[in-house]
Design a protein around this motif. Structure first.
Motif, PDB file in Angstrom:
ATOM      1  N   ALA A 196       0.833  -1.213   0.000  1.00 22.80           N
ATOM      2  CA  ALA A 196       0.000   0.000   0.000  1.00 22.80           C
ATOM      3  C   ALA A 196       0.866   1.261   0.000  1.00 22.80           C
ATOM      4  CB  ALA A 196      -0.959  -0.008   1.182  1.00 22.80           C
ATOM      5  N   GLY A 197       1.974   1.224  -0.730  1.00 20.13           N
ATOM      6  CA  GLY A 197       2.846   2.392  -0.857  1.00 20.13           C
ATOM      7  C   GLY A 197       3.777   2.641   0.313  1.00 20.13           C
ATOM      8  N   ARG A 198       3.685   1.819   1.363  1.00 15.35           N
ATOM      9  CA  ARG A 198       4.549   1.980   2.539  1.00 15.35           C
ATOM     10  C   ARG A 198       5.637   0.927   2.532  1.00 15.35           C
ATOM     11  NH1 ARG A 198       1.385   2.200   7.883  1.00 15.35           N
ATOM     12  NH2 ARG A 198       3.527   2.499   8.547  1.00 15.35           N
ATOM     13  N   VAL A 199       6.880   1.365   2.798  1.00 12.93           N
ATOM     14  CA  VAL A 199       8.018   0.458   2.837  1.00 12.93           C
ATOM     15  C   VAL A 199       8.338   0.121   4.290  1.00 12.93           C
ATOM     16  CG1 VAL A 199      10.447   0.128   2.257  1.00 12.93           C
ATOM     17  CG2 VAL A 199       8.960   1.408   0.705  1.00 12.93           C
ATOM     18  N   SER A 200       8.496  -1.158   4.557  1.00 12.40           N
ATOM     19  CA  SER A 200       8.873  -1.651   5.871  1.00 12.40           C
ATOM     20  C   SER A 200      10.177  -2.428   5.702  1.00 12.40           C
ATOM     21  CB  SER A 200       7.771  -2.558   6.410  1.00 12.40           C
ATOM     22  OG  SER A 200       8.156  -3.161   7.610  1.00 12.40           O
ATOM     23  N   THR A 201      11.185  -2.098   6.512  1.00 14.24           N
ATOM     24  CA  THR A 201      12.493  -2.744   6.387  1.00 14.24           C
ATOM     25  C   THR A 201      12.769  -3.600   7.613  1.00 14.24           C
ATOM     26  OG1 THR A 201      13.342  -0.912   5.067  1.00 14.24           O
ATOM     27  CG2 THR A 201      14.967  -2.337   6.119  1.00 14.24           C
ATOM     28  N   GLN A 202      13.237  -4.816   7.360  1.00 11.13           N
ATOM     29  CA  GLN A 202      13.614  -5.732   8.432  1.00 11.13           C
ATOM     30  C   GLN A 202      15.016  -6.251   8.131  1.00 11.13           C
ATOM     31  OE1 GLN A 202      10.841  -8.616  10.214  1.00 11.13           O
ATOM     32  NE2 GLN A 202      12.253 -10.207   9.555  1.00 11.13           N
ATOM     33  N   THR A 203      15.825  -6.400   9.160  1.00  9.31           N
ATOM     34  CA  THR A 203      17.144  -7.011   9.021  1.00  9.31           C
ATOM     35  C   THR A 203      17.093  -8.370   9.697  1.00  9.31           C
ATOM     36  OG1 THR A 203      18.213  -4.850   9.051  1.00  9.31           O
ATOM     37  CG2 THR A 203      19.609  -6.764   9.483  1.00  9.31           C
ATOM     38  N   THR A 204      17.519  -9.394   8.964  1.00  7.58           N
ATOM     39  CA  THR A 204      17.490 -10.765   9.444  1.00  7.58           C
ATOM     40  C   THR A 204      18.914 -11.285   9.523  1.00  7.58           C
ATOM     41  OG1 THR A 204      15.364 -11.089   8.312  1.00  7.58           O
ATOM     42  CG2 THR A 204      16.566 -13.064   8.957  1.00  7.58           C
ATOM     43  N   TYR A 205      19.204 -12.040  10.576  1.00  8.60           N
ATOM     44  CA  TYR A 205      20.506 -12.681  10.751  1.00  8.60           C
ATOM     45  C   TYR A 205      20.269 -14.176  10.599  1.00  8.60           C
ATOM     46  CZ  TYR A 205      21.725  -8.103  12.470  1.00  8.60           C
ATOM     47  OH  TYR A 205      21.923  -6.747  12.573  1.00  8.60           O
ATOM     48  N   PHE A 206      20.735 -14.709   9.486  1.00  9.87           N
ATOM     49  CA  PHE A 206      20.424 -16.085   9.088  1.00  9.87           C
ATOM     50  C   PHE A 206      21.669 -16.961   9.159  1.00  9.87           C
ATOM     51  CE2 PHE A 206      20.391 -19.353   5.775  1.00  9.87           C
ATOM     52  CZ  PHE A 206      19.255 -20.060   6.131  1.00  9.87           C
ATOM     53  N   VAL A 207      21.531 -18.131   9.797  1.00  8.17           N
ATOM     54  CA  VAL A 207      22.602 -19.117   9.865  1.00  8.17           C
ATOM     55  C   VAL A 207      22.142 -20.348   9.089  1.00  8.17           C
ATOM     56  CG1 VAL A 207      23.973 -20.601  11.378  1.00  8.17           C
ATOM     57  CG2 VAL A 207      23.396 -18.260  12.099  1.00  8.17           C
ATOM     58  N   PRO A 208      22.871 -20.722   8.011  1.00  6.45           N
ATOM     59  CA  PRO A 208      22.495 -21.916   7.249  1.00  6.45           C
ATOM     60  C   PRO A 208      22.348 -23.130   8.164  1.00  6.45           C
ATOM     61  CG  PRO A 208      24.198 -20.697   6.107  1.00  6.45           C
ATOM     62  CD  PRO A 208      24.058 -20.067   7.470  1.00  6.45           C
ATOM     63  N   THR A 209      21.368 -23.947   7.890  1.00 12.72           N
ATOM     64  CA  THR A 209      20.967 -25.169   8.599  1.00 12.72           C
ATOM     65  C   THR A 209      20.321 -24.903   9.962  1.00 12.72           C
ATOM     66  OG1 THR A 209      23.038 -25.719   9.760  1.00 12.72           O
ATOM     67  CG2 THR A 209      22.819 -26.499   7.469  1.00 12.72           C
ATOM     68  N   LEU A 210      20.401 -23.679  10.484  1.00 12.91           N
ATOM     69  CA  LEU A 210      19.793 -23.350  11.770  1.00 12.91           C
ATOM     70  C   LEU A 210      18.580 -22.440  11.603  1.00 12.91           C
ATOM     71  CD1 LEU A 210      19.845 -23.557  14.848  1.00 12.91           C
ATOM     72  CD2 LEU A 210      21.432 -21.630  14.862  1.00 12.91           C
ATOM     73  N   GLY A 211      18.697 -21.431  10.730  1.00 10.65           N
ATOM     74  CA  GLY A 211      17.595 -20.506  10.493  1.00 10.65           C
ATOM     75  C   GLY A 211      17.906 -19.110  10.985  1.00 10.65           C
ATOM     76  N   VAL A 212      16.848 -18.356  11.292  1.00 11.14           N
ATOM     77  CA  VAL A 212      16.976 -16.967  11.721  1.00 11.14           C
ATOM     78  C   VAL A 212      17.327 -16.943  13.211  1.00 11.14           C
ATOM     79  CG1 VAL A 212      15.765 -14.774  12.004  1.00 11.14           C
ATOM     80  CG2 VAL A 212      15.392 -16.154   9.949  1.00 11.14           C
ATOM     81  N   VAL A 213      18.501 -16.390  13.545  1.00 12.52           N
ATOM     82  CA  VAL A 213      18.938 -16.326  14.940  1.00 12.52           C
ATOM     83  C   VAL A 213      18.663 -14.957  15.560  1.00 12.52           C
ATOM     84  CG1 VAL A 213      20.673 -18.135  14.660  1.00 12.52           C
ATOM     85  CG2 VAL A 213      21.340 -15.729  14.376  1.00 12.52           C
ATOM     86  N   ARG A 214      18.421 -13.960  14.735  1.00 11.73           N
ATOM     87  CA  ARG A 214      18.080 -12.616  15.218  1.00 11.73           C
ATOM     88  C   ARG A 214      17.375 -11.897  14.076  1.00 11.73           C
ATOM     89  NH1 ARG A 214      22.763  -9.131  17.647  1.00 11.73           N
ATOM     90  NH2 ARG A 214      21.964 -10.032  19.570  1.00 11.73           N
ATOM     91  N   TYR A 215      16.443 -11.013  14.448  1.00 12.30           N
ATOM     92  CA  TYR A 215      15.910 -10.099  13.444  1.00 12.30           C
ATOM     93  C   TYR A 215      15.580  -8.773  14.112  1.00 12.30           C
ATOM     94  CZ  TYR A 215      11.206 -11.779  14.883  1.00 12.30           C
ATOM     95  OH  TYR A 215      10.083 -12.128  15.598  1.00 12.30           O
ATOM     96  N   GLN A 216      15.708  -7.747  13.311  1.00 10.82           N
ATOM     97  CA  GLN A 216      15.380  -6.400  13.760  1.00 10.82           C
ATOM     98  C   GLN A 216      14.196  -5.939  12.946  1.00 10.82           C
ATOM     99  OE1 GLN A 216      18.606  -3.632  13.743  1.00 10.82           O
ATOM    100  NE2 GLN A 216      17.332  -1.924  14.366  1.00 10.82           N
ATOM    101  N   THR A 217      13.113  -5.595  13.632  1.00 11.80           N
ATOM    102  CA  THR A 217      11.879  -5.214  12.957  1.00 11.80           C
ATOM    103  C   THR A 217      11.957  -3.781  12.447  1.00 11.80           C
ATOM    104  OG1 THR A 217      10.855  -4.448  15.004  1.00 11.80           O
ATOM    105  CG2 THR A 217      10.553  -6.785  14.439  1.00 11.80           C
ATOM    106  N   ALA A 218      10.966  -3.400  11.679  1.00 11.95           N
ATOM    107  CA  ALA A 218      10.920  -2.051  11.097  1.00 11.95           C
ATOM    108  C   ALA A 218      10.931  -0.966  12.174  1.00 11.95           C
ATOM    109  CB  ALA A 218       9.683  -1.905  10.212  1.00 11.95           C
TER     110      ALA A 218
END
Length: 171
Positions: A140-162
């Protein structure tokens, strides 16, 4: 959508960990739980439930493709399914490496992601060398940014929301 070379290798098994029964617990109190694959609208999808306590608030329906990529086919929220006829690319075939980009859109939502580098991440669950992924989602015209910290075979270990909140894997 990112065009990938035809000779690209298939993602190693388990690189994106979506085996039924896989569970992640985060510092926000959220648990993500992978369910067994099901067929929905003729597509085999793997449900990932987002839970707080015993209540499931949303469920992502992921298509795990033969080339190793992961696609978001739909979201079930409060018993209402939103099915994407043009699915969104969650992850391209791995292995991921700094500088990789991918994008997709389904009309109402577009997603652009870039592996910006690697970071050492120390959590109660351990210390990890994670790939850092910046994802910009436009709706809807709004941009939301997230940063994800991904470790192969384990998955997302940290994320920072918008909004800047940092959520860490606990186990």
């Amino acid at each position: 959508m990112l065009a990938l070379p035809a000779a690209q290798a298939v993602t190693p098994a388990g690189y994106y960990p979506f085996a039924a029964g896989t569970r992640w617990s985060y510092s926000s109190g959220e648990q993500q739980v992978v369910g067994p694959a099901v067929v929905h609208r003729g597509v085999t999808v793997t449900p990932v439930s987002h839970q707080y306590g015993s209540t499931t608030y949303t469920q992502d329906l992921l298509e795990l493709r033969a080339d190793g990529s992961v696609w978001l086919r739909g979201v079930n929220a409060s018993g209402r399914l939103t099915w994407f006829t043009s699915p969104l690319t969650v992850y391209p075939p791995g292995p991921l490496r700094p500088g990789m980009t991918w994008s997709s859109a389904n009309g109402s939502v577009s997603l652009r992601a870039r592996v910006t580098g690697t970071s050492a991440v120390t959590l109660s669950a351990g210390t990890f060398n994670a790939l850092t992924i910046r994802t910009d989602m436009t709706q809807a015209g709004r941009v939301s940014t997230q940063t994800t910290y991904f470790v192969p075979t384990l998955g997302v270990v940290r994320y920072q929301t918008a909004d800047g909140s940092v959520i860490d894997l606990q186990r």
